[in-house]
Design a protein around this motif. Structure first.
Motif, PDB file in Angstrom:
ATOM      1  N   ALA A   1     -10.679  -9.545  26.084  1.00 47.13           N
ATOM      2  CA  ALA A   1     -10.260  -9.223  24.723  1.00 47.13           C
ATOM      3  C   ALA A   1     -11.386  -9.427  23.709  1.00 47.13           C
ATOM      4  O   ALA A   1     -11.295  -8.931  22.582  1.00 47.13           O
ATOM      5  CB  ALA A   1      -9.059 -10.081  24.335  1.00 47.13           C
ATOM      6  N   ARG A   2     -12.448 -10.143  24.120  1.00 48.52           N
ATOM      7  CA  ARG A   2     -13.542 -10.451  23.193  1.00 48.52           C
ATOM      8  C   ARG A   2     -14.882  -9.840  23.591  1.00 48.52           C
ATOM      9  O   ARG A   2     -15.836  -9.891  22.829  1.00 48.52           O
ATOM     10  CB  ARG A   2     -13.693 -11.975  23.078  1.00 48.52           C
ATOM     11  CG  ARG A   2     -12.588 -12.580  22.234  1.00 48.52           C
ATOM     12  CD  ARG A   2     -12.324 -14.036  22.572  1.00 48.52           C
ATOM     13  NE  ARG A   2     -11.278 -14.543  21.682  1.00 48.52           N
ATOM     14  CZ  ARG A   2      -9.990 -14.273  21.844  1.00 48.52           C
ATOM     15  NH1 ARG A   2      -9.587 -13.494  22.836  1.00 48.52           N
ATOM     16  NH2 ARG A   2      -9.087 -14.759  21.006  1.00 48.52           N
ATOM     17  N   ALA A   3     -14.948  -9.278  24.795  1.00 48.88           N
ATOM     18  CA  ALA A   3     -16.192  -8.683  25.260  1.00 48.88           C
ATOM     19  C   ALA A   3     -16.499  -7.400  24.492  1.00 48.88           C
ATOM     20  O   ALA A   3     -15.596  -6.616  24.178  1.00 48.88           O
ATOM     21  CB  ALA A   3     -16.114  -8.392  26.753  1.00 48.88           C
ATOM     22  N   THR A   4     -17.769  -7.184  24.198  1.00 48.74           N
ATOM     23  CA  THR A   4     -18.182  -5.980  23.477  1.00 48.74           C
ATOM     24  C   THR A   4     -18.434  -4.815  24.418  1.00 48.74           C
ATOM     25  O   THR A   4     -18.396  -3.657  24.000  1.00 48.74           O
ATOM     26  CB  THR A   4     -19.447  -6.255  22.662  1.00 48.74           C
ATOM     27  OG1 THR A   4     -20.491  -6.725  23.540  1.00 48.74           O
ATOM     28  CG2 THR A   4     -19.179  -7.320  21.599  1.00 48.74           C
TER      29      THR A   4
ATOM     30  N   PHE B   1      -8.694 -13.374  28.646  1.00 46.78           N
ATOM     31  CA  PHE B   1      -9.125 -13.868  27.339  1.00 46.78           C
ATOM     32  C   PHE B   1     -10.517 -13.336  27.001  1.00 46.78           C
ATOM     33  O   PHE B   1     -10.772 -12.907  25.869  1.00 46.78           O
ATOM     34  CB  PHE B   1      -9.128 -15.393  27.338  1.00 46.78           C
ATOM     35  CG  PHE B   1      -9.384 -16.003  25.989  1.00 46.78           C
ATOM     36  CD1 PHE B   1      -8.372 -16.138  25.062  1.00 46.78           C
ATOM     37  CD2 PHE B   1     -10.655 -16.452  25.652  1.00 46.78           C
ATOM     38  CE1 PHE B   1      -8.602 -16.702  23.819  1.00 46.78           C
ATOM     39  CE2 PHE B   1     -10.913 -17.019  24.403  1.00 46.78           C
ATOM     40  CZ  PHE B   1      -9.883 -17.146  23.486  1.00 46.78           C
ATOM     41  N   ALA B   2     -11.423 -13.352  27.998  1.00 50.06           N
ATOM     42  CA  ALA B   2     -12.781 -12.861  27.778  1.00 50.06           C
ATOM     43  C   ALA B   2     -12.797 -11.352  27.559  1.00 50.06           C
ATOM     44  O   ALA B   2     -13.565 -10.839  26.735  1.00 50.06           O
ATOM     45  CB  ALA B   2     -13.670 -13.231  28.961  1.00 50.06           C
TER      46      ALA B   2
ATOM     47  N   TRP C   1     -19.218 -13.115  26.801  1.00 52.55           N
ATOM     48  CA  TRP C   1     -17.845 -12.817  27.218  1.00 52.55           C
ATOM     49  C   TRP C   1     -17.813 -11.802  28.350  1.00 52.55           C
ATOM     50  O   TRP C   1     -16.909 -11.835  29.189  1.00 52.55           O
ATOM     51  CB  TRP C   1     -17.024 -12.328  26.030  1.00 52.55           C
ATOM     52  CG  TRP C   1     -16.801 -13.387  25.005  1.00 52.55           C
ATOM     53  CD1 TRP C   1     -17.299 -13.435  23.734  1.00 52.55           C
ATOM     54  CD2 TRP C   1     -16.030 -14.580  25.163  1.00 52.55           C
ATOM     55  NE1 TRP C   1     -16.882 -14.580  23.095  1.00 52.55           N
ATOM     56  CE2 TRP C   1     -16.095 -15.306  23.955  1.00 52.55           C
ATOM     57  CE3 TRP C   1     -15.287 -15.124  26.212  1.00 52.55           C
ATOM     58  CZ2 TRP C   1     -15.457 -16.524  23.758  1.00 52.55           C
ATOM     59  CZ3 TRP C   1     -14.639 -16.346  26.031  1.00 52.55           C
ATOM     60  CH2 TRP C   1     -14.734 -17.023  24.820  1.00 52.55           C
TER      61      TRP C   1
ATOM     62  N   THR D   1     -13.074 -21.452  29.477  1.00 46.52           N
ATOM     63  CA  THR D   1     -13.269 -20.736  28.216  1.00 46.52           C
ATOM     64  C   THR D   1     -13.966 -21.623  27.191  1.00 46.52           C
ATOM     65  O   THR D   1     -14.882 -21.176  26.478  1.00 46.52           O
ATOM     66  CB  THR D   1     -11.922 -20.253  27.660  1.00 46.52           C
ATOM     67  OG1 THR D   1     -11.263 -19.441  28.642  1.00 46.52           O
ATOM     68  CG2 THR D   1     -12.110 -19.450  26.386  1.00 46.52           C
TER      69      THR D   1
ATOM     70  N   ASP E   1     -23.961 -10.246  26.120  1.00 48.00           N
ATOM     71  CA  ASP E   1     -22.642 -10.735  25.701  1.00 48.00           C
ATOM     72  C   ASP E   1     -22.115 -11.753  26.702  1.00 48.00           C
ATOM     73  O   ASP E   1     -21.856 -11.434  27.867  1.00 48.00           O
ATOM     74  CB  ASP E   1     -21.667  -9.563  25.576  1.00 48.00           C
ATOM     75  CG  ASP E   1     -20.339  -9.984  24.985  1.00 48.00           C
ATOM     76  OD1 ASP E   1     -20.193 -11.163  24.594  1.00 48.00           O
ATOM     77  OD2 ASP E   1     -19.419  -9.142  24.924  1.00 48.00           O
TER      78      ASP E   1
ATOM     79  N   VAL F   1     -17.655 -21.209  24.748  1.00 51.01           N
ATOM     80  CA  VAL F   1     -17.661 -21.356  23.292  1.00 51.01           C
ATOM     81  C   VAL F   1     -18.499 -22.572  22.880  1.00 51.01           C
ATOM     82  O   VAL F   1     -19.260 -22.515  21.899  1.00 51.01           O
ATOM     83  CB  VAL F   1     -16.222 -21.490  22.760  1.00 51.01           C
ATOM     84  CG1 VAL F   1     -16.221 -21.658  21.243  1.00 51.01           C
ATOM     85  CG2 VAL F   1     -15.389 -20.269  23.152  1.00 51.01           C
TER      86      VAL F   1
END
Length: 314
Positions: A208-211, A205-206, A47, A97, A45, A101
Protein backbone atom coordinates in the motif's frame (compact mmCIF):
# COMPACT_ATOMS: atom_id res chain seq x y z
CA UNK A 1 -12.21 -22.99 16.07
CA UNK A 2 -10.00 -25.18 18.22
CA UNK A 3 -9.89 -24.34 21.89
CA UNK A 4 -6.55 -22.64 22.53
CA UNK A 5 -6.96 -21.93 26.24
CA UNK A 6 -3.58 -21.88 27.94
CA UNK A 7 -2.80 -25.39 29.31
CA UNK A 8 0.03 -26.24 31.70
CA UNK A 9 3.38 -26.31 29.94
CA UNK A 10 3.88 -29.84 28.57
CA UNK A 11 6.89 -31.87 29.67
CA UNK A 12 9.77 -31.56 27.21
CA UNK A 13 12.52 -34.16 27.18
CA UNK A 14 16.18 -33.06 27.27
CA UNK A 15 16.57 -34.28 23.68
CA UNK A 16 13.59 -32.19 22.51
CA UNK A 17 14.93 -29.16 24.36
CA UNK A 18 18.33 -29.54 22.69
CA UNK A 19 16.62 -29.79 19.29
CA UNK A 20 14.63 -26.66 20.14
CA UNK A 21 17.80 -24.79 21.09
CA UNK A 22 19.42 -25.83 17.80
CA UNK A 23 16.40 -24.68 15.78
CA UNK A 24 16.27 -21.28 17.53
CA UNK A 25 20.00 -20.84 16.94
CA UNK A 26 19.52 -21.70 13.26
CA UNK A 27 16.74 -19.09 13.05
CA UNK A 28 19.14 -16.45 14.43
CA UNK A 29 21.75 -17.65 11.93
CA UNK A 30 19.34 -17.21 9.02
CA UNK A 31 18.26 -13.76 10.25
CA UNK A 32 21.91 -12.70 10.65
CA UNK A 33 22.37 -12.84 6.86
CA UNK A 34 19.91 -9.96 6.41
CA UNK A 35 22.41 -7.11 6.39
CA UNK A 36 24.75 -8.90 4.01
CA UNK A 37 21.99 -9.72 1.52
CA UNK A 38 20.50 -6.23 1.77
CA UNK A 39 23.83 -4.67 0.71
CA UNK A 40 23.51 -6.43 -2.67
CA UNK A 41 20.04 -4.99 -3.37
CA UNK A 42 19.86 -1.71 -5.28
CA UNK A 43 16.22 -0.65 -4.95
CA UNK A 44 15.45 2.94 -3.97
CA UNK A 45 12.07 2.33 -2.32
CA UNK A 46 12.38 0.45 0.98
CA UNK A 47 8.70 -0.53 0.85
CA UNK A 48 9.33 -2.31 -2.45
CA UNK A 49 12.02 -4.35 -0.71
CA UNK A 50 9.66 -5.18 2.16
CA UNK A 51 6.93 -6.21 -0.27
CA UNK A 52 9.07 -8.65 -2.28
CA UNK A 53 10.84 -9.98 0.79
CA UNK A 54 7.49 -10.71 2.43
CA UNK A 55 6.03 -12.18 -0.75
CA UNK A 56 8.89 -14.67 -1.17
CA UNK A 57 8.74 -15.55 2.54
CA UNK A 58 5.00 -16.29 2.29
CA UNK A 59 5.55 -18.42 -0.83
CA UNK A 60 8.24 -20.45 0.93
CA UNK A 61 6.27 -20.94 4.15
CA UNK A 62 3.14 -22.04 2.27
CA UNK A 63 5.19 -24.48 0.17
CA UNK A 64 6.87 -25.81 3.33
CA UNK A 65 3.55 -26.43 5.08
CA UNK A 66 1.99 -28.03 2.00
CA UNK A 67 5.03 -30.31 1.61
CA UNK A 68 4.85 -31.31 5.27
CA UNK A 69 1.09 -31.45 5.88
CA UNK A 70 -0.64 -31.34 2.49
CA UNK A 71 -3.19 -28.76 1.37
CA UNK A 72 -5.88 -29.91 3.77
CA UNK A 73 -3.45 -30.08 6.66
CA UNK A 74 -2.16 -26.59 5.86
CA UNK A 75 -5.67 -25.14 5.84
CA UNK A 76 -6.36 -26.92 9.13
CA UNK A 77 -3.20 -25.38 10.64
CA UNK A 78 -4.38 -21.88 9.75
CA UNK A 79 -7.84 -22.63 11.11
CA UNK A 80 -6.59 -24.13 14.36
CA UNK A 81 -3.94 -21.58 15.31
CA UNK A 82 -6.62 -19.49 17.06
CA UNK A 83 -5.93 -16.35 19.05
CA UNK A 84 -2.34 -17.34 20.01
CA UNK A 85 -1.48 -17.66 16.32
CA UNK A 86 -3.11 -14.34 15.50
CA UNK A 87 -1.13 -12.78 18.33
CA UNK A 88 2.17 -14.12 16.99
CA UNK A 89 1.25 -13.00 13.46
CA UNK A 90 0.50 -9.50 14.74
CA UNK A 91 3.81 -9.38 16.63
CA UNK A 92 5.92 -10.39 13.64
CA UNK A 93 4.05 -8.11 11.23
CA UNK A 94 4.47 -5.15 13.60
CA UNK A 95 8.15 -5.87 14.26
CA UNK A 96 9.13 -6.29 10.61
CA UNK A 97 7.26 -3.15 9.55
CA UNK A 98 8.56 -1.08 12.47
CA UNK A 99 12.13 -2.07 11.57
CA UNK A 100 11.88 -0.44 8.15
CA UNK A 101 10.30 2.74 9.52
CA UNK A 102 12.77 2.95 12.43
CA UNK A 103 15.73 2.95 10.04
CA UNK A 104 14.53 6.32 8.71
CA UNK A 105 14.76 7.88 12.18
CA UNK A 106 17.55 6.16 14.09
CA UNK A 107 20.69 4.09 13.61
CA UNK A 108 20.95 0.34 13.23
CA UNK A 109 23.15 0.42 16.35
CA UNK A 110 20.34 1.83 18.46
CA UNK A 111 17.97 -0.84 17.17
CA UNK A 112 20.49 -3.55 18.04
CA UNK A 113 20.86 -2.13 21.53
CA UNK A 114 17.11 -2.36 22.00
CA UNK A 115 17.17 -5.95 20.73
CA UNK A 116 19.71 -6.78 23.41
CA UNK A 117 16.90 -6.28 25.90
CA UNK A 118 14.71 -8.97 24.32
CA UNK A 119 15.96 -11.78 26.64
CA UNK A 120 15.20 -9.65 29.69
CA UNK A 121 11.78 -8.62 28.38
CA UNK A 122 10.90 -12.21 27.43
CA UNK A 123 11.98 -13.51 30.83
CA UNK A 124 9.96 -10.83 32.63
CA UNK A 125 6.87 -11.44 30.50
CA UNK A 126 7.08 -15.22 30.95
CA UNK A 127 7.40 -14.78 34.70
CA UNK A 128 4.73 -12.08 35.07
CA UNK A 129 2.12 -13.65 32.79
CA UNK A 130 2.71 -17.38 33.28
CA UNK A 131 5.06 -17.67 36.28
CA UNK A 132 7.64 -19.47 34.11
CA UNK A 133 10.72 -19.91 36.28
CA UNK A 134 13.92 -18.15 35.21
CA UNK A 135 17.10 -19.54 36.76
CA UNK A 136 19.78 -17.37 38.31
CA UNK A 137 22.23 -18.55 35.64
CA UNK A 138 19.88 -17.31 32.92
CA UNK A 139 19.53 -13.90 34.58
CA UNK A 140 23.35 -13.63 34.73
CA UNK A 141 23.62 -14.59 31.07
CA UNK A 142 20.96 -12.01 30.14
CA UNK A 143 22.91 -9.29 31.98
CA UNK A 144 26.14 -10.31 30.21
CA UNK A 145 24.42 -10.24 26.80
CA UNK A 146 23.01 -6.76 27.38
CA UNK A 147 26.43 -5.50 28.54
CA UNK A 148 28.17 -7.05 25.54
CA UNK A 149 25.81 -5.57 22.95
CA UNK A 150 26.00 -2.20 24.75
CA UNK A 151 29.78 -2.29 24.26
CA UNK A 152 29.32 -3.19 20.59
CA UNK A 153 27.08 -0.23 19.76
CA UNK A 154 28.48 2.32 22.23
CA UNK A 155 30.50 4.10 19.52
CA UNK A 156 27.32 4.94 17.59
CA UNK A 157 25.22 6.30 20.44
CA UNK A 158 26.56 9.85 20.32
CA UNK A 159 24.32 10.93 17.42
CA UNK A 160 20.98 12.65 17.55
CA UNK A 161 18.38 10.73 19.47
CA UNK A 162 15.00 10.39 17.78
CA UNK A 163 12.08 9.62 20.10
CA UNK A 164 10.17 8.17 17.13
CA UNK A 165 13.03 5.98 15.95
CA UNK A 166 14.02 4.72 19.35
CA UNK A 167 10.38 4.24 20.30
CA UNK A 168 9.90 2.02 17.24
CA UNK A 169 13.11 0.15 18.10
CA UNK A 170 11.70 -0.53 21.56
CA UNK A 171 8.42 -1.66 19.95
CA UNK A 172 10.37 -4.20 17.86
CA UNK A 173 11.94 -5.66 21.01
CA UNK A 174 8.60 -5.80 22.83
CA UNK A 175 6.82 -7.49 19.91
CA UNK A 176 9.55 -10.10 19.49
CA UNK A 177 9.46 -10.78 23.25
CA UNK A 178 5.69 -11.31 23.17
CA UNK A 179 6.01 -13.61 20.14
CA UNK A 180 8.64 -15.67 21.96
CA UNK A 181 6.55 -16.02 25.10
CA UNK A 182 3.32 -16.84 23.24
CA UNK A 183 5.05 -19.46 21.10
CA UNK A 184 6.51 -21.13 24.19
CA UNK A 185 3.34 -20.94 26.30
CA UNK A 186 1.02 -22.24 23.58
CA UNK A 187 3.46 -24.92 22.46
CA UNK A 188 0.53 -27.16 21.43
CA UNK A 189 -0.22 -24.68 18.62
CA UNK A 190 1.86 -24.95 15.45
CA UNK A 191 3.08 -21.39 14.80
CA UNK A 192 4.49 -21.70 11.27
CA UNK A 193 1.14 -20.55 9.78
CA UNK A 194 1.16 -17.64 12.23
CA UNK A 195 4.57 -16.47 11.00
CA UNK A 196 3.32 -16.88 7.43
CA UNK A 197 0.30 -14.71 8.20
CA UNK A 198 2.59 -12.12 9.81
CA UNK A 199 4.73 -11.94 6.67
CA UNK A 200 1.57 -11.64 4.55
CA UNK A 201 0.25 -8.73 6.62
CA UNK A 202 3.63 -6.97 6.42
CA UNK A 203 3.67 -7.47 2.65
CA UNK A 204 0.16 -6.05 2.21
CA UNK A 205 1.06 -3.07 4.38
CA UNK A 206 4.20 -2.45 2.30
CA UNK A 207 2.30 -2.86 -0.99
CA UNK A 208 0.00 0.00 0.00
CA UNK A 209 3.03 2.29 0.41
CA UNK A 210 5.40 1.12 -2.32
CA UNK A 211 5.94 3.51 -5.22
CA UNK A 212 6.80 0.74 -7.68
CA UNK A 213 7.12 -3.04 -7.85
CA UNK A 214 9.39 -3.52 -10.88
CA UNK A 215 12.97 -4.56 -10.05
CA UNK A 216 15.85 -5.92 -12.10
CA UNK A 217 16.43 -9.66 -12.47
CA UNK A 218 19.60 -9.32 -10.39
CA UNK A 219 17.78 -7.58 -7.55
CA UNK A 220 14.94 -10.10 -7.72
CA UNK A 221 17.46 -12.90 -7.18
CA UNK A 222 18.73 -11.26 -4.02
CA UNK A 223 15.16 -10.42 -2.92
CA UNK A 224 14.36 -14.12 -3.31
CA UNK A 225 17.26 -14.98 -0.99
CA UNK A 226 16.21 -12.15 1.35
CA UNK A 227 12.68 -13.51 1.59
CA UNK A 228 13.26 -17.28 1.51
CA UNK A 229 16.58 -17.81 3.31
CA UNK A 230 16.72 -14.81 5.63
CA UNK A 231 13.04 -14.39 6.55
CA UNK A 232 11.11 -17.54 5.58
CA UNK A 233 13.56 -20.22 6.75
CA UNK A 234 14.36 -18.14 9.84
CA UNK A 235 10.69 -17.85 10.79
CA UNK A 236 10.11 -21.58 10.24
CA UNK A 237 13.07 -22.57 12.43
CA UNK A 238 11.98 -20.13 15.15
CA UNK A 239 8.36 -21.28 15.16
CA UNK A 240 9.39 -24.93 15.47
CA UNK A 241 12.13 -24.39 18.04
CA UNK A 242 10.81 -21.72 20.42
CA UNK A 243 7.96 -23.99 21.56
CA UNK A 244 10.49 -26.47 22.99
CA UNK A 245 12.66 -24.20 25.17
CA UNK A 246 11.97 -21.63 27.91
CA UNK A 247 11.22 -18.18 26.56
CA UNK A 248 14.26 -16.58 28.21
CA UNK A 249 16.65 -19.11 26.64
CA UNK A 250 15.01 -18.78 23.21
CA UNK A 251 15.47 -15.01 23.40
CA UNK A 252 19.08 -15.45 24.52
CA UNK A 253 19.84 -17.64 21.52
CA UNK A 254 18.22 -15.02 19.31
CA UNK A 255 20.96 -12.56 20.24
CA UNK A 256 23.31 -14.49 17.95
CA UNK A 257 21.65 -12.49 15.13
CA UNK A 258 23.19 -9.07 15.96
CA UNK A 259 26.50 -10.79 16.80
CA UNK A 260 26.87 -12.80 13.58
CA UNK A 261 25.45 -10.08 11.30
CA UNK A 262 28.54 -7.83 11.39
CA UNK A 263 30.79 -10.86 10.85
CA UNK A 264 29.11 -11.76 7.53
CA UNK A 265 29.24 -8.13 6.39
CA UNK A 266 32.94 -8.07 7.28
CA UNK A 267 33.69 -11.29 5.37
CA UNK A 268 31.55 -10.54 2.31
CA UNK A 269 31.72 -6.75 2.03
CA UNK A 270 35.09 -6.15 3.74
CA UNK A 271 33.57 -3.87 6.38
CA UNK A 272 35.98 -4.33 9.28
CA UNK A 273 34.22 -4.28 12.68
CA UNK A 274 35.50 -1.87 15.31
CA UNK A 275 37.47 -2.92 18.36
CA UNK A 276 34.44 -2.35 20.58
CA UNK A 277 32.31 -4.51 18.30
CA UNK A 278 34.84 -7.34 18.61
CA UNK A 279 35.09 -6.97 22.40
CA UNK A 280 31.32 -6.77 22.89
CA UNK A 281 30.73 -9.69 20.54
CA UNK A 282 33.26 -11.77 22.46
CA UNK A 283 31.44 -11.01 25.73
CA UNK A 284 28.07 -12.03 24.27
CA UNK A 285 29.31 -15.21 22.57
CA UNK A 286 31.19 -16.28 25.71
CA UNK A 287 28.12 -15.71 27.88
CA UNK A 288 25.90 -17.66 25.50
CA UNK A 289 28.29 -20.58 25.09
CA UNK A 290 28.85 -20.87 28.86
CA UNK A 291 25.12 -20.76 29.52
CA UNK A 292 24.34 -23.32 26.82
CA UNK A 293 27.08 -25.58 28.20
CA UNK A 294 25.57 -25.33 31.69
CA UNK A 295 22.15 -26.19 30.26
CA UNK A 296 23.53 -29.30 28.56
CA UNK A 297 25.26 -30.28 31.80
CA UNK A 298 22.01 -29.83 33.72
CA UNK A 299 20.12 -31.97 31.21
CA UNK A 300 22.71 -34.72 31.50
CA UNK A 301 21.97 -35.17 35.22
CA UNK A 302 19.62 -37.96 36.30
CA UNK A 303 16.01 -36.85 35.98
CA UNK A 304 14.48 -35.75 39.26
CA UNK A 305 10.72 -35.16 39.33
CA UNK A 306 9.84 -31.52 39.80
CA UNK A 307 13.35 -30.27 38.94
CA UNK A 308 14.24 -31.39 35.44
CA UNK A 309 10.78 -30.68 34.05
CA UNK A 310 9.93 -34.37 33.53
CA UNK A 311 6.62 -35.55 34.98
CA UNK A 312 6.57 -37.29 38.32
CA UNK A 313 5.97 -41.06 38.22
CA UNK A 314 2.52 -42.16 39.32
Amino acid sequence: MTDTASPPLPAVSPREERIGMLLVFLSALMWSFGGTIARFIHVDDSWTVVFWRSAWAVAFLVAFMVWRDGWRGTLRLFRDMGMPGLGVAFCFATASTSFIVALAYTTVANILLMQAGVPLLAALLAWLLFRERVSQATWIAIAAVIAGVAIMVSESLGGAVSPIGDGLALLIAVMFSFATVITRRFSHVRMVPATCLGALVAGIFAAARATEFAVSARDMGFLFAFGVINLGVGLAFFAMGARLVPAAIAALLGTFEPILGPIWVWLVHSEVPSVRTIIGGAVVVTALLVHIGLEFKRQARPARPGITGLPSPN
